[in-house]
Each structure stands twice: as C-alpha cells, then as structure tokens.
Design a protein around this motif. Sequence first.
Motif, PDB file in Angstrom:
ATOM      1  N   GLY A  93     -46.315  17.180  41.063  1.00 51.62           N
ATOM      2  CA  GLY A  93     -46.083  18.532  40.573  1.00 51.62           C
ATOM      3  C   GLY A  93     -46.074  19.565  41.684  1.00 51.62           C
ATOM      4  N   LYS A  94     -46.954  19.415  42.643  1.00 52.25           N
ATOM      5  CA  LYS A  94     -46.997  20.357  43.763  1.00 52.25           C
ATOM      6  C   LYS A  94     -45.764  20.208  44.657  1.00 52.25           C
ATOM      7  N   LEU A  95     -45.277  18.992  44.818  1.00 52.65           N
ATOM      8  CA  LEU A  95     -44.035  18.801  45.568  1.00 52.65           C
ATOM      9  C   LEU A  95     -42.870  19.474  44.854  1.00 52.65           C
ATOM     10  N   VAL A  96     -42.823  19.362  43.522  1.00 51.30           N
ATOM     11  CA  VAL A  96     -41.767  20.018  42.753  1.00 51.30           C
ATOM     12  C   VAL A  96     -41.860  21.535  42.919  1.00 51.30           C
ATOM     13  N   SER A  97     -43.065  22.072  42.895  1.00 56.02           N
ATOM     14  CA  SER A  97     -43.238  23.520  43.071  1.00 56.02           C
ATOM     15  C   SER A  97     -42.746  23.976  44.440  1.00 56.02           C
ATOM     16  N   ALA A  98     -43.100  23.229  45.481  1.00 51.29           N
ATOM     17  CA  ALA A  98     -42.651  23.596  46.825  1.00 51.29           C
ATOM     18  C   ALA A  98     -41.131  23.543  46.922  1.00 51.29           C
ATOM     19  N   ALA A  99     -40.529  22.521  46.307  1.00 50.91           N
ATOM     20  CA  ALA A  99     -39.068  22.409  46.327  1.00 50.91           C
ATOM     21  C   ALA A  99     -38.423  23.533  45.533  1.00 50.91           C
ATOM     22  N   ALA A 100     -39.038  23.935  44.422  1.00 49.57           N
ATOM     23  CA  ALA A 100     -38.490  25.020  43.615  1.00 49.57           C
ATOM     24  C   ALA A 100     -38.455  26.326  44.391  1.00 49.57           C
ATOM     25  N   LEU A 101     -39.516  26.603  45.120  1.00 51.75           N
ATOM     26  CA  LEU A 101     -39.545  27.823  45.927  1.00 51.75           C
ATOM     27  C   LEU A 101     -38.499  27.765  47.038  1.00 51.75           C
ATOM     28  N   LYS A 102     -38.348  26.604  47.631  1.00 52.07           N
ATOM     29  CA  LYS A 102     -37.394  26.468  48.739  1.00 52.07           C
ATOM     30  C   LYS A 102     -35.957  26.599  48.267  1.00 52.07           C
ATOM     31  N   HIS A 103     -35.656  26.046  47.082  1.00 55.08           N
ATOM     32  CA  HIS A 103     -34.268  25.986  46.606  1.00 55.08           C
ATOM     33  C   HIS A 103     -33.952  27.015  45.520  1.00 55.08           C
ATOM     34  N   GLY A 104     -34.912  27.878  45.207  1.00 54.91           N
ATOM     35  CA  GLY A 104     -34.646  28.922  44.230  1.00 54.91           C
ATOM     36  C   GLY A 104     -34.540  28.430  42.801  1.00 54.91           C
ATOM     37  N   ILE A 105     -35.236  27.363  42.462  1.00 54.91           N
ATOM     38  CA  ILE A 105     -35.224  26.849  41.093  1.00 54.91           C
ATOM     39  C   ILE A 105     -36.187  27.688  40.253  1.00 54.91           C
TER      40      ILE A 105
END
Length: 358
Positions: free
Chosen positions: A182-194
């Motif tokens: 879940g934390k990896l998904v959050s970091a990716a969301a911030l990076k990619h604007g999800i």
Amino acid sequence: MSIIIAGVSMMLIINSSWKESAMRAITYDQHGEAGQVLRLSEQPAPAAPAAGQVQVRVLSRPIHPGDLAGVEGLAGGPRQRFATPRIPGVEGMGVIETVGEGVQDLRPGQRVVFFPVPGAWSELITAPTDLVVPVPEDLSDETAALMLVNPLTLLSLLGAVEDAQHGQAGPVVQTAAGSAVGKLVSAAALKHGIPLVNLVRSATGAQTLRQRFPGLPTISTADADWRTQVQDATGGRGAQVVLDAVGGSLTGELAGLLADGGTLITYGGLGSGSTPLESLALTPRALTVRGTSIFHWMAARTPEERAEDVAFAAHLAATAPELFEVAAGYDLADFAKAIDHVRRPGKSGTVLLTSPAP
C-alpha cells in the motif's frame, strides 16, 4: 583402545557428513492455521546445483500474506494432507555457496535475492540463475530481502489500473493502504499524479499514513461515515478503480464505492467473511471484478520484460529504501513469534525470518 578410537573417529566423520547434508527448515504436512501446522525440523539439503543453477544459503526471508495463505489453504476448503512435507516461502536473500556448470555471471560468496523459488523458509535452496538477482553493493541485507515481490506487485497493480481506466484516468481507492505494498502504491500515486484515496482500519493508522503521505486523503473504515468521506474524496463521482487486498465481507462495501462501469481489482484476502457475487449488482451497474497475483508474473511477462521489472525493483530499493520498512527479524526457530507479529494490529513494515550468516 585403537579400535575404540577408530570407531569414535568414524562416528565423528558420519556425524559431520550428516550435518553437512541437513538443514533447518520450516515445514507443514497439512493445511491449517499457520501457528498450529508449521514445524521447525531438520530436512535433507537440496542437491548440488546442476548446469545453469546456483545453491544459495538463505539468510533472510519476508513473511508475505500469500505465504500464510498458502499454508492455510482456501477459506472453507478441504484441509489437505501432503505425503511429503512442504516448505513455505518464495522470496529471500542470501549468499551463493556453489554454482553449477556453465554459470558465469554469479559466483560463490556473492549476495543475491531470488524469486519465485519455492522453499525459501529453509537454510539452503537451489535455483535456476534466471530467478536469482545480484544485490546492489550499497543495499542492506534487510532491504534486499524485500527487493522483489513488493515492487513487482506494485507494477502488476499499476498495470491493472491502467487497463481498467481505458485511457481515462479517474479516482482510485485502495484498501490496506498502510501495508508494505500500500505504501508503494501511495508513493507511485504521488509520483505519477494518480488521484488515490487510501483506506485503513483505524484512526491511528490513518493519522500515521497522513503524516507519511500528506498529499493523499486517508480514511479510517472505523469511522461511521467513512463511505461518505470516500464519496467526498472522489468528488462525488465514486471510484473508477478499487484496489483491494482485504476481500471477505468488505467486498460489497467496496463495490458500492465504485462509479457505474468501475472495476474492483482484488489481490489479497486479509479480511474475514464472504460476499455473495450476486449481491454486487455487476450487471445493472456494469461493474467488473478481476483478480491479479504476483504468481502470474513469470507467465505473463517475456524474459525481456521480466528483466526490466527486476531492474525497476532494484532501482527502487536503492533510491527509496525507506519504502522497504522492516518491522522485525526473527530466527527460523522463533517462527511462531514472527507469525504473531505479522498479525499484530498496527504493525508497520514486513516481518523477516532470519538465519545466522555462515
């Protein structure tokens, strides 16, 4: 006297040979609650590596929810017994002991990680070289032990979300947002604007995650109005995609968070209970439910794509080790305590099973 000494010497040789051909391993011979069916035992060491293989002395292995699910079997399903004891685990970190014929890019003494190689909860494994990855020089043993499965799961989830969006990005909700994945998904969301909305089980967990990812709304399902909070966080439209690692009785609630035409992507079963499929109103609301699993990674990706995925995982571990949090490490002999820690409410990070270095 000489006969006795010779006999003692022969016994020492036999005992030494036996020790070298045995290893510690955690095993089970039937499905059931992990704390009850798992055992620490001496098992025969694997055969010497054949051509294109290496033998690895395993020093650290993560306990993933999928590992425990494999031990326990399907909920409500038959409790199978096995003629030969099984060893859980598919990911780990260790040091190469020997290499087989023709192996050139790996050498004895080199730190490596491996996945997917069954039997990781043992002290020795033999694996084909295409499932073994050298550990970057500056990476700690603990971070290396988590280097493959979780980042590869992240890539799988991001690909599933992209497929579900059909080129039109919309709100995404994820459960178990405080987990390692879940934390990896959050970091990716911030990076990619999800546009991601995080769900966790407690107010304390929500506050902790808000501090970690202040740019993302985080909601506790312990709040009486959590569904309304999700609707507000998605602009009243509902979610286009829900990423769910919980399942069980929560599935119906999550389907209710989707906008018509939305997709529920399930990749775990941390929850309890069940939800009848017909209760989800799939047809009138044009909803899609699909599953994804890291165990499909080998079959779904070409060798070139797998190499790219592994390179991504290694780069992420090297550049963002804070996303690879370790909750604690326990020796193989203390596996029961480790499993209790995995299930501890509010746990942060991944629990490791360790073995002493040679």
